[in-house]
Design a protein around this motif. Structure first.
Motif, mmCIF file in Angstrom:
data_model
loop_
_atom_site.group_PDB
_atom_site.id
_atom_site.type_symbol
_atom_site.label_atom_id
_atom_site.label_comp_id
_atom_site.label_asym_id
_atom_site.label_seq_id
_atom_site.Cartn_x
_atom_site.Cartn_y
_atom_site.Cartn_z
ATOM 1 N N GLY A 181 0.795 -1.215 0.000
ATOM 2 C CA GLY A 181 0.000 0.000 0.000
ATOM 3 C C GLY A 181 0.827 1.264 0.000
ATOM 4 N N ILE A 182 0.341 2.276 -0.707
ATOM 5 C CA ILE A 182 0.918 3.622 -0.680
ATOM 6 C C ILE A 182 -0.212 4.585 -0.333
ATOM 7 N N LEU A 183 -0.115 5.214 0.831
ATOM 8 C CA LEU A 183 -1.096 6.217 1.229
ATOM 9 C C LEU A 183 -0.736 7.529 0.538
ATOM 10 N N PHE A 184 -1.625 7.991 -0.326
ATOM 11 C CA PHE A 184 -1.331 9.158 -1.161
ATOM 12 C C PHE A 184 -1.781 10.437 -0.472
ATOM 13 N N ARG A 185 -0.883 11.394 -0.439
ATOM 14 C CA ARG A 185 -1.156 12.725 0.089
ATOM 15 C C ARG A 185 -0.713 13.761 -0.961
ATOM 16 N N PRO A 186 -1.170 15.023 -0.851
ATOM 17 C CA PRO A 186 -0.794 16.017 -1.862
ATOM 18 C C PRO A 186 0.711 16.162 -2.064
ATOM 19 N N ASN A 187 1.491 15.909 -1.021
ATOM 20 C CA ASN A 187 2.952 16.061 -1.149
ATOM 21 C C ASN A 187 3.663 14.737 -1.391
ATOM 22 N N THR A 188 2.918 13.671 -1.670
ATOM 23 C CA THR A 188 3.542 12.364 -1.910
ATOM 24 C C THR A 188 4.359 12.380 -3.197
ATOM 25 N N ASN A 189 5.603 11.911 -3.104
ATOM 26 C CA ASN A 189 6.434 11.694 -4.287
ATOM 27 C C ASN A 189 6.153 10.272 -4.756
ATOM 28 N N LEU A 190 5.210 10.133 -5.670
ATOM 29 C CA LEU A 190 4.735 8.805 -6.044
ATOM 30 C C LEU A 190 5.831 7.953 -6.675
#
Length: 201
Positions: A181-190
């Protein structure tokens, strides 16, 4: 070896803001934005049923129109309801770079009216190999069955997959199946987060 990336739609690939809908509806009712917001929150079960495909668009329209005491046509209502999205261009670019390298699946809690609007307004996001949509399947996140459905659509397994979503509960449900899992936030470097799992865009 991760060979499948599963992505949420709203607040990952597309930004959305329901306050846009609430503001537009003030043209058709005497209620304020705050009153419309409160009415929407008191009708969350109705939205859930719509996203599960258990009620039709005309019933959803009729019930919300009645709840808001609004004078609004079917077409005006859905124009306001659906046009609340904006493309997250940088994330779409990441997905496009991943496309030749991994399988891509979309999992979204959405309804037929908003997804039809999205397909017409943002056709560039339609690069996925499989779409597990709540209104199609009668399943909503965090139900684990919607992730299993996504895996079947792209012929993959939990152990070979990573899931991106902006809600912790949805991530945890996928992780219990063995999906990373990757919890995505506005500042996430995907791209950096994907590289932690050996996936290079």
């Amino acid at each position: 070896m991760i060979d499948t990336v599963i992505s949420d739609l709203g607040q990952v690939l597309l930004h959305f803001d329901n306050r846009i809908f609430f503001q537009k509806m003030t043209e058709y009712t005497s209620r304020s934005v705050e009153e419309i917001r409160e009415a929407a929150h008191s009708n969350l079960e109705l939205l859930r049923l719509f996203e599960l495909g258990r009620i039709m668009p005309v019933e959803f329209y009729d019930r919300i129109k009645t709840a808001l005491e609004a004078t609004v046509s079917y077409e005006q209502f859905y124009a306001a309801y659906s046009d609340v999205f904006a493309l997250n261009g940088p994330i779409l670019k990441v997905m496009a770079k991943l496309k030749p390298k991994v399988k891509l699946a979309m999992v979204s809690n959405t309804d037929i009216m908003r997804f039809t609007f999205i397909k017409n307004r943002f056709p560039e996001i339609l690069i996925f190999d499989g779409y597990a949509l709540s209104f199609d399947l009668g399943l909503r996140k965090p139900d684990p069955e919607i992730y299993r459905a996504a895996l079947r659509l792209v012929d993959s397994s939990a152990a070979r997959s990573v899931f991106i979503d902006d809600i912790q509960e949805n991530i945890e449900s996928a992780e219990r199946l063995g999906i990373k899992g990757i919890l995505f936030r506005p500042n996430t470097n995907l791209e950096a987060e994907l590289e932690k799992f050996g996936v290079k865009a």
